[in-house]
Motif scaffolding. Sequence first.
Motif, PDB file in Angstrom:
ATOM      1  N   ARG A  16       0.754  -1.162  -0.072  1.00 58.23           N
ATOM      2  CA  ARG A  16       0.001   0.011  -0.046  1.00 58.23           C
ATOM      3  C   ARG A  16       0.914   1.242   0.074  1.00 58.23           C
ATOM      4  O   ARG A  16       0.513   2.205   0.397  1.00 58.23           O
ATOM      5  N   PHE A  17       2.315   1.140  -0.761  1.00 62.97           N
ATOM      6  CA  PHE A  17       2.997   2.344  -0.705  1.00 62.97           C
ATOM      7  C   PHE A  17       2.050   3.647  -1.584  1.00 62.97           C
ATOM      8  O   PHE A  17       1.335   3.188  -2.422  1.00 62.97           O
ATOM      9  N   THR A  18       2.473   4.867  -1.429  1.00 61.66           N
ATOM     10  CA  THR A  18       1.617   5.656  -2.160  1.00 61.66           C
ATOM     11  C   THR A  18       2.626   6.075  -3.409  1.00 61.66           C
ATOM     12  O   THR A  18       3.793   6.065  -3.450  1.00 61.66           O
ATOM     13  N   CYS A  55       0.390  -0.678  -4.707  1.00 61.59           N
ATOM     14  CA  CYS A  55       0.282   0.689  -4.184  1.00 61.59           C
ATOM     15  C   CYS A  55      -1.137   0.950  -3.768  1.00 61.59           C
ATOM     16  O   CYS A  55      -2.134   0.293  -4.137  1.00 61.59           O
ATOM     17  N   SER A  56      -1.276   2.019  -3.051  1.00 60.86           N
ATOM     18  CA  SER A  56      -2.505   2.311  -2.574  1.00 60.86           C
ATOM     19  C   SER A  56      -3.641   2.851  -3.292  1.00 60.86           C
ATOM     20  O   SER A  56      -4.787   2.616  -3.091  1.00 60.86           O
ATOM     21  N   GLY A  84       3.469   4.217   2.874  1.00 55.69           N
ATOM     22  CA  GLY A  84       1.930   4.614   2.416  1.00 55.69           C
ATOM     23  C   GLY A  84       0.989   4.494   3.729  1.00 55.69           C
ATOM     24  O   GLY A  84       1.181   4.768   4.785  1.00 55.69           O
ATOM     25  N   THR A  85      -0.120   3.818   3.413  1.00 58.03           N
ATOM     26  CA  THR A  85      -1.154   3.757   4.326  1.00 58.03           C
ATOM     27  C   THR A  85      -0.723   2.600   5.315  1.00 58.03           C
ATOM     28  O   THR A  85      -0.044   1.490   5.073  1.00 58.03           O
ATOM     29  N   CYS A 113       7.384   9.847   2.000  1.00 59.98           N
ATOM     30  CA  CYS A 113       5.942   9.623   2.665  1.00 59.98           C
ATOM     31  C   CYS A 113       6.002   9.223   3.869  1.00 59.98           C
ATOM     32  O   CYS A 113       6.865   9.531   4.746  1.00 59.98           O
TER      33      CYS A 113
END
Length: 328
Positions: A16-18, A55-56, A84-85, A113
């Motif tokens: 879930r990286f941005t 990713c997110s 991310g999240t 981030c």
Amino acid sequence: MAADRPRRFTFLLLDRFTMMPFAAAIEPLRLANRAAGKQLFDWRLVGPSGDVAACSNGTRIELDGGLDGEVAVGRDDVAIVCGGTEIAREATRPVLNWLRRQERGGAAIGAVCTGAWVLAEAGLLDGRRATIHWENHDGFAEAFPDIQLVRSVFVADGNRLTAAGGTSSIDLILHLISQAHGDGLTAEVADQLLHTAIRTDQDRQRLSIPTRIGVRHPRLAAVIARMEANLEDPVSPAQLAADAGMSTRQLERLFRRYLSRSPKRYYMETRLARARNLLMQTEMSIIEVALASGFSSPSHFSKCYRAQYGSTPYRERGTSSAAPGKAD
């Protein structure tokens, strides 16, 4: 570093990286190679799965390898964590051990981030200056009080590199390009990116208060700045007014006219927003969150929180922790 060898960047893509900070970090490297007419930089992508990273926004990125040594990181290389999240649960033992190995090998270690949270968990920011996205600032400060957290767009503290998120990765990478290859190449890359204002580590993350609220009124902005600086120990409306050189009634009219709410209501909403961030991002108890947001009574905090968000802090915390917690 050998003069004829490109400097390698290894991007660790967590679940879930941005996307934006990652793309904003890798594109300046590509454009620097193009502008120079030779390969100054290359890069590899790794992740816990060793296969694909999601990713997110749902996009899936194919990886070059996992964390078991398939992709070597050298002494003159840079390893960058892309977060991310739900970042706390990504600080797993394999991820932390991989980062510590790269640090022991002499690589520069960075994060974009929320990746700074993982560096902090690994102990790699101890005694260092660092930054993280403004939305995660309060939670990070509470979780890691010994790290010198700042609100700059990026921080380069020796071989520790952190960028706050969004387009701040561009400025961090441009800083590294400038250090290695000069301002001329940096300007060419920025021009290709239509990045017309290169920011430094002195630039702040957020828009100015007048820009954020859409009102250019010096005294109103000054009062809001005072509120934001005193969330744990709120200042009374009377004191805010006196310090701004106006009466309480004048302050009330000012807020009603420009923000359609009373100073008390605006202050409450700001404090509750901080409380919500702390609930979502930390393991602080409900009473600790309440106190950190300026509420002396847990029952009053719960009542105000429910009126604002339609849920109690206890339910919010339960929903947030329903996902798997940080693994070993």
